[in-house]
Scaffold this active site. Structure first.
Site, PDB file in Angstrom:
ATOM      1  N   LYS A 294     -40.350  12.309 -14.316  1.00  0.00           N
ATOM      2  CA  LYS A 294     -41.801  12.298 -14.122  1.00  0.00           C
ATOM      3  C   LYS A 294     -42.551  12.736 -15.373  1.00  0.00           C
ATOM      4  O   LYS A 294     -43.753  12.497 -15.493  1.00  0.00           O
ATOM      5  CB  LYS A 294     -42.164  13.198 -12.938  1.00  0.00           C
ATOM      6  CG  LYS A 294     -41.706  12.634 -11.599  1.00  0.00           C
ATOM      7  CD  LYS A 294     -41.818  13.656 -10.488  1.00  0.00           C
ATOM      8  CE  LYS A 294     -41.260  13.062  -9.192  1.00  0.00           C
ATOM      9  NZ  LYS A 294     -40.964  14.078  -8.172  1.00  0.00           N
TER      10      LYS A 294
ATOM     11  N   SER B 114     -44.606  17.917  -7.561  1.00  0.00           N
ATOM     12  CA  SER B 114     -43.473  17.042  -7.855  1.00  0.00           C
ATOM     13  C   SER B 114     -43.353  15.916  -6.838  1.00  0.00           C
ATOM     14  O   SER B 114     -42.249  15.493  -6.452  1.00  0.00           O
ATOM     15  CB  SER B 114     -42.154  17.837  -7.902  1.00  0.00           C
ATOM     16  OG  SER B 114     -41.133  17.084  -8.516  1.00  0.00           O
TER      17      SER B 114
ATOM     18  N   SER C  67     -36.165  14.519 -11.166  1.00  0.00           N
ATOM     19  CA  SER C  67     -37.629  14.607 -11.224  1.00  0.00           C
ATOM     20  C   SER C  67     -38.163  14.825 -12.628  1.00  0.00           C
ATOM     21  O   SER C  67     -39.370  14.683 -12.868  1.00  0.00           O
ATOM     22  CB  SER C  67     -38.129  15.734 -10.312  1.00  0.00           C
ATOM     23  OG  SER C  67     -38.122  15.329  -8.965  1.00  0.00           O
TER      24      SER C  67
END
Length: 419
Positions: free
Chosen positions: A89, A151, A86
């Site tokens: 991102k 997230s 993640s």
């Protein structure tokens, strides 16, 4: 032989307790014309004791930097490429921030939730999601909050499809944008970091990206400190546990893939100093938080900022080829600052690195190279240096002498290479 930086610059008395070994590594006489000196910027493997002030971490890959100067306080396997999960991102967010800043898109623009984004990144996928409803239209501002605070994998996919038509096309823009920012090793194939062996990032580049975002988009960066966000009547708290457990923490992101392990990029401010940490490859989610927090606390406790050279203060000289002077003074346009340990145990080495000799004429302000400050085997900080003065073209005789000198150096190097 060119003078060392030590001979050129007396340091302030306040710095005398640090053991600074400052030497100038000048390319003239050592390198062929046009050849470049380059140092490996990462040391593989755990380092204990002297090199990082006795500190070590259980994280397989880690880096700690000071945000203002970019000074590296600690690193371990910092250039090792892993799946960023993640943490990818961060790149998605930066690309969106930059497009908003340029006026290419607006925060009020709405993108529709495709079945692909809903099924692979939304509620049916069972992962982190903002729970965007299928076929609904969501503003960019809310998609950013869904991706940053919650997230949300769906948030990243919706942004990607809305901006570029497909996640693949958007990921190509992510990689291209990374190159524009000087991130030479990062590669992205999706917008959310879902498992894929072609998603690659090092903690060094992660920290550099984070620093860039904090400095370039201060208003957008505030999103990372928001404690909660509600969408589709579902309230979710920020997934960054440091926000509640470390003084001054205000970002950024955690991540996990089976192949890449547990990772985290985080930042905090204490007593006016901002530090950034990035780690990856941990086996346990709690351990990644513990290690990130320990690194930040160690940095705040043990380091303070010092200026090595003032802005526009000469840091050394570069040899000039064919000029009316044999060398040109070099300086940085900004102060050269570095973080040093309060206990005075640091040993720093500063080297001037450039392609040389520099061919005349030389205009004042012309980029020449960098000054690289090393802490042990690690790069503490690098700063561009420029010609501090102009050097005109020399006489025909001077150019002939310089040419003969360079030829002799080239023949000497060629002979040494054969030994």
């Amino acid at each position: 032989m060119a003078p060392t930086i030590t001979a050129l610059f007396p340091f302030p008395t306040a710095l005398s307790r640090w053991r600074f070994l400052l030497t100038g590594l000048l390319a003239a006489g050592l390198l062929l014309s046009g050849a470049a000196y380059a140092a490996n910027q990462s040391v593989q493997g755990a380092r204990k004791a002297v090199e990082d002030g006795g500190y070590d971490t259980d994280a397989p890959t880690a880096i700690l930097i000071e945000a203002s100067s970019g000074s590296v306080l600690f690193e371990k396997n910092a250039d090792e490429l892993r799946q960023p999960s993640s943490m990818a991102k961060l790149m998605t967010a930066e690309l969106v921030f930059s497009m908003v800043a340029r006026g290419d898109i607006k925060l009020t623009d709405e993108y529709r939730v495709s079945e692909n984004a809903w099924r692979k990144g939304g509620a049916p996928a069972g992962g982190a999601t903002m729970f965007a409803a299928l076929k609904s239209a969501v503003p960019v501002s809310d998609l950013l909050r869904g991706m940053i605070v919650q997230s949300g994998n769906d948030s990243g996919m919706i942004l990607a499809e809305g901006i570029s038509g497909s996640e693949k096309a958007f990921a190509e823009k992510m990689t291209a944008r990374a190159r524009e920012l000087g991130l030479t090793k990062s590669n992205f194939v999706n917008s959310n970091g879902l498992p894929d062996s072609d998603n690659k990032m090092s903690v060094r580049e992660m920290s550099r990206l984070t620093r860039h975002m904090i400095q370039t988009y201060p208003e957008f960066y505030k999103l990372y400190a928001e404690r909660e966000f509600t969408w589709n009547k579902i309230r979710q708290t920020n997934r960054n546990p440091l926000l509640a457990t470390l003084e001054g923490a205000d970002g950024l992101v955690t991540g996990y893939t089976k192949e890449g392990g547990y990772g985290m990029a985080a930042s905090a401010v204490q007593n006016g100093m901002r530090l950034i940490v990035a780690i990856n490859g941990m086996d346990d989610p709690d351990d990644r938080v513990t290690e990130a927090k320990k690194l930040l606390e160690w940095g705040f406790k043990n380091f303070e900022a010092r200026a090595l050279f003032a802005a526009n203060q000469p840091v050394g000289y570069a040899k000039v080829f064919g000029g009316d002077a044999g060398s040109v003074a070099l300086a940085s346009k900004e102060p050269v600052k570095v973080m040093v340990q309060k206990n005075g145990s640091d040993k720093l080495i500063a080297r001037i690195v450039y392609n040389g000799p520099v061919r005349a004429p030389v205009e004042a302000g012309r980029p020449v190279g960098i000054i690289r400050v090393m802490r042990g085997a690690n790069v503490a900080v690098e700063t561009p240096i420029y010609a501090a003065e102009a050097v005109g073209t020399g006489s025909l005789t001077q150019r002939a002498i310089d040419g003969a000198s360079e030829l002799a150096v080239g023949l000497f190097r060629a002979g040494v290479a054969k030994l």
